[in-house]
Design a protein around this motif. Sequence first.
Motif, PDB file in Angstrom:
ATOM      1  N   ALA A 285       0.828  -1.205   0.000  1.00  0.00           N
ATOM      2  CA  ALA A 285       0.000   0.000   0.000  1.00  0.00           C
ATOM      3  C   ALA A 285       0.861   1.254   0.000  1.00  0.00           C
ATOM      4  O   ALA A 285       0.576   2.221  -0.730  1.00  0.00           O
ATOM      5  N   ASP A 286       1.919   1.261   0.802  1.00  0.00           N
ATOM      6  CA  ASP A 286       2.805   2.429   0.851  1.00  0.00           C
ATOM      7  C   ASP A 286       3.485   2.670  -0.501  1.00  0.00           C
ATOM      8  O   ASP A 286       3.547   3.807  -0.978  1.00  0.00           O
ATOM      9  N   SER A 288       2.462   1.681  -3.451  1.00  0.00           N
ATOM     10  CA  SER A 288       1.479   2.031  -4.473  1.00  0.00           C
ATOM     11  C   SER A 288       0.980   3.457  -4.308  1.00  0.00           C
ATOM     12  O   SER A 288       0.663   4.139  -5.295  1.00  0.00           O
ATOM     13  N   LEU A 289       0.907   3.942  -3.075  1.00  0.00           N
ATOM     14  CA  LEU A 289       0.412   5.299  -2.831  1.00  0.00           C
ATOM     15  C   LEU A 289       1.300   6.331  -3.516  1.00  0.00           C
ATOM     16  O   LEU A 289       0.809   7.232  -4.206  1.00  0.00           O
ATOM     17  N   TYR A 293      -0.517   7.521  -6.861  1.00  0.00           N
ATOM     18  CA  TYR A 293      -1.310   8.670  -6.425  1.00  0.00           C
ATOM     19  C   TYR A 293      -0.433   9.803  -5.884  1.00  0.00           C
ATOM     20  O   TYR A 293      -0.857  10.585  -5.045  1.00  0.00           O
ATOM     21  N   TYR A 312      -7.225  -1.166  -0.800  1.00  0.00           N
ATOM     22  CA  TYR A 312      -7.149  -0.105   0.205  1.00  0.00           C
ATOM     23  C   TYR A 312      -8.321  -0.197   1.186  1.00  0.00           C
ATOM     24  O   TYR A 312      -8.143  -0.053   2.399  1.00  0.00           O
ATOM     25  N   LYS A 323      -4.626   7.519   4.841  1.00  0.00           N
ATOM     26  CA  LYS A 323      -3.783   8.190   3.845  1.00  0.00           C
ATOM     27  C   LYS A 323      -3.928   7.572   2.457  1.00  0.00           C
ATOM     28  O   LYS A 323      -3.824   8.284   1.445  1.00  0.00           O
ATOM     29  N   TYR A 324      -4.163   6.277   2.374  1.00  0.00           N
ATOM     30  CA  TYR A 324      -4.311   5.630   1.063  1.00  0.00           C
ATOM     31  C   TYR A 324      -5.611   6.086   0.388  1.00  0.00           C
ATOM     32  O   TYR A 324      -5.625   6.396  -0.804  1.00  0.00           O
TER      33      TYR A 324
END
Length: 379
Positions: A285-286, A288-289, A293, A312, A323-324
């Motif tokens: 997730a970190d 990919s963020l 994005y 997410y 945050k995600y």
Amino acid sequence: MNKRKRFLVLIALGAGLFSGFSQAKKIAASENDFYKTEMNNLHSAIESNFHDNASGYYFVDLDPAKRETKFGHKREYSWLWALCAMFEATNEIEKVDKKSHLVDNIFKSMQPYYDPAPPKPGYGEYIVKLSKGQRYYDDNQWIGITALDIYERNGKKSYLDLGKSMYDFMMTASDNALGGGLYWRENDFETKNTCSNGPGILVALKMYKALKDKKYLDNALRIYNWTNEKLQTPAGLFYDNIKVKDGTIGEAIFSYNTGTMLQSNVYLYEITGDKKYLERAVKIADSSLSYFYGGDKFRDGYWFNAVLLRGYQHLLKHNKDLKYISGFKKCLDHALKENKNEKGLFAAHDGVYNLVEHGGMLEILARFAYLEDHYKLAK
């Protein structure tokens, strides 16, 4: 002031306060229903512009010039992938609006694509009687994921049976070339793709959740380990494919591939209780963020991003950091402001998106309608 007058004044004040309170509630409800309103508007626009009432089919694209010609046939109607997108989107709408009853009709719309050919029945890429084509393993997996989600939600056994059928079909894609993994489409042995392995893990895990048969978990873990070994990037994202002939990597990185592997880790954490899977999910997730994005525009298609949003949203059950979702929301709000045309449809630099992208945006809006109702999202 006599008692009667005092009583009337108190009633008037109370009525005024109640009226003001009710108005405040209406304003708050209106603010909290922003994405739900966008969801309903887009669903109406899709039905008005893409659904052909005469045939009962959906169009693949509004512009006839963009409709694909393949095998000598004009394919003006939707390919299966777009209906997979609509299937999941309407499932998410039903979670927000329990009276909408939409998924059964989309499922009915997919039946002309059903192909019972051996080795296992599955769904073909196009309407079989009009132009029979290939069967894609990932298309069938998307159907299986949604079907098993519906079963988990409402207990309707026909959707469990559909999920099992999709699992049985996808496992015909398995062999020992490159040490395991699943091919992308039937009778094409050139590549094994994250887009057929990531959702394959999810189908197997959801079957395990439904039936508690260990073979599903064992197969999920085999595919999961193979995909991590062969297709994960050093940063924790996922490449598109690997060539069977020489092991060459197709290095394109798409949001939906990251999304299925992120969600696979969340499911594995829930099933096994092993915290390493949750740690891996957070790492994905970190990465990919920042990758997808970091700016204010979606890096790839709406439907691809919808699949990452699934991961997410699932992760939120175990990691409360918004945050995600906030990073994703920034890109969504930009698209709502800049990419919507006068028909309520979404356009890009090359014109109006096709049905699969609208199905993706519809799913995104349905998920954000749920999120805005359950979390305090940043403005």
